[in-house]
Design a protein around this motif. Structure first.
Motif, short mmCIF file in Angstrom:
data_model
loop_
_atom_site.label_atom_id
_atom_site.label_comp_id
_atom_site.label_asym_id
_atom_site.label_seq_id
_atom_site.Cartn_x
_atom_site.Cartn_y
_atom_site.Cartn_z
N PHE A 32 0.83 -1.21 0.00
CA PHE A 32 0.00 0.00 0.00
C PHE A 32 0.87 1.26 0.00
N ALA A 33 1.96 1.24 0.74
CA ALA A 33 2.86 2.40 0.77
C ALA A 33 3.43 2.67 -0.61
N ALA A 34 3.81 1.62 -1.32
CA ALA A 34 4.37 1.79 -2.67
C ALA A 34 3.34 2.36 -3.63
N ILE A 35 2.13 1.86 -3.59
CA ILE A 35 1.07 2.36 -4.48
C ILE A 35 0.76 3.82 -4.14
N LEU A 36 0.65 4.13 -2.87
CA LEU A 36 0.37 5.50 -2.46
C LEU A 36 1.53 6.44 -2.82
N ALA A 37 2.76 5.95 -2.78
CA ALA A 37 3.90 6.77 -3.18
C ALA A 37 3.82 7.12 -4.66
N ILE A 38 3.36 6.19 -5.46
CA ILE A 38 3.19 6.47 -6.90
C ILE A 38 2.11 7.53 -7.10
N LEU A 39 1.01 7.43 -6.34
CA LEU A 39 -0.03 8.45 -6.42
C LEU A 39 0.51 9.81 -5.99
N TYR A 40 1.35 9.81 -4.95
CA TYR A 40 1.97 11.05 -4.48
C TYR A 40 2.84 11.69 -5.57
N ILE A 41 3.60 10.89 -6.28
CA ILE A 41 4.43 11.40 -7.37
C ILE A 41 3.55 11.99 -8.46
N GLN A 42 2.45 11.33 -8.77
CA GLN A 42 1.53 11.84 -9.79
C GLN A 42 0.97 13.19 -9.36
N LEU A 43 0.60 13.33 -8.09
CA LEU A 43 0.10 14.61 -7.60
C LEU A 43 1.18 15.68 -7.65
N SER A 44 2.42 15.30 -7.37
CA SER A 44 3.54 16.24 -7.44
C SER A 44 3.75 16.72 -8.88
N PHE A 45 3.71 15.79 -9.81
CA PHE A 45 3.88 16.15 -11.22
C PHE A 45 2.76 17.06 -11.70
N ARG A 46 1.57 16.87 -11.17
CA ARG A 46 0.46 17.74 -11.55
C ARG A 46 0.74 19.18 -11.13
N VAL A 47 1.25 19.37 -9.92
CA VAL A 47 1.60 20.71 -9.45
C VAL A 47 2.69 21.30 -10.35
N ILE A 48 3.71 20.50 -10.65
CA ILE A 48 4.82 20.96 -11.49
C ILE A 48 4.31 21.35 -12.88
N LYS A 49 3.45 20.53 -13.45
CA LYS A 49 2.91 20.79 -14.79
C LYS A 49 2.16 22.12 -14.83
N ILE A 50 1.32 22.35 -13.83
CA ILE A 50 0.55 23.60 -13.79
C ILE A 50 1.48 24.79 -13.56
N ARG A 51 2.45 24.63 -12.66
CA ARG A 51 3.42 25.71 -12.41
C ARG A 51 4.13 26.10 -13.71
N LYS A 52 4.55 25.08 -14.44
CA LYS A 52 5.27 25.33 -15.69
C LYS A 52 4.37 26.02 -16.72
N ALA A 53 3.15 25.51 -16.87
CA ALA A 53 2.21 26.08 -17.84
C ALA A 53 1.84 27.52 -17.51
N LYS A 54 1.68 27.81 -16.22
CA LYS A 54 1.26 29.15 -15.79
C LYS A 54 2.44 30.06 -15.47
N ARG A 55 3.64 29.50 -15.53
CA ARG A 55 4.87 30.25 -15.22
C ARG A 55 4.82 30.86 -13.81
N ILE A 56 4.47 30.01 -12.85
CA ILE A 56 4.41 30.42 -11.45
C ILE A 56 5.40 29.53 -10.69
N SER A 57 6.50 30.11 -10.26
CA SER A 57 7.52 29.28 -9.62
C SER A 57 7.35 29.16 -8.11
N LEU A 58 6.71 30.12 -7.49
CA LEU A 58 6.55 30.10 -6.04
C LEU A 58 5.15 30.55 -5.67
N GLY A 59 4.57 29.88 -4.68
CA GLY A 59 3.21 30.22 -4.30
C GLY A 59 2.22 29.72 -5.33
N ASP A 60 1.04 30.33 -5.35
CA ASP A 60 0.03 29.90 -6.31
C ASP A 60 -0.35 31.00 -7.31
#
Length: 128
Positions: A6-34
């Motif tokens: 379960f920890a391994a599966i949840l870690a993969i979900l955590y990485i996916q959520l992290s990449f989502r934040v990174i993707k939006i930051r990159k698309a919106k050109r927001i490096s810090l904060g929201d």
């Protein structure tokens, strides 16, 4: 060993959520904060909410497994956490999150229920 899965599966979900934040930051050109961007705010909170609940939940589950909880109970509690976190994350991943409020509620109820049941079971094993 069950908790590790379960920890391994949840870690993969955590990485996916992290990449989502990174993707939006990159698309919106927001490096810090929201930057006041609603989609980035939602992604950040979804990511943060995950990390606020999952580690503590996994610790509880690990302690139960370590103390000899039968495997079927460990699987049930682990599945509650996994499904709960997936539902919650999925509901908030869309900009129309308000339309998926019921799924978000299901996610939080499953997560809280898993934490509560695990906590009570740990207390019972300490008393008896």
């Amino acid at each position: 060993m069950i908790v590790s899965t379960f920890a391994a599966i949840l870690a993969i979900l955590y990485i996916q959520l992290s990449f989502r934040v990174i993707k939006i930051r990159k698309a919106k050109r927001i490096s810090l904060g929201d930057g006041g961007d609603a989609s980035l705010q939602a992604a950040i909170r979804t990511h943060a909410n995950f990390i606020e609940y999952v580690p503590f939940s996994l610790i509880l589950l690990f302690l139960l497994e370590y103390q000899g909880l039968p495997s079927h109970f460990t699987y049930i509690l682990g599945a509650m956490l996994l499904v709960g976190r997936f539902c919650h994350s999925y509901a908030l991943a869309d900009e129309k999150a308000d339309e998926k409020m019921q799924l978000r509620v299901v996610g939080m109820v499953l997560t809280f229920l898993m934490i509560f049941i695990s906590s009570v079971m740990l207390l019972i094993t300490q008393v008896f």
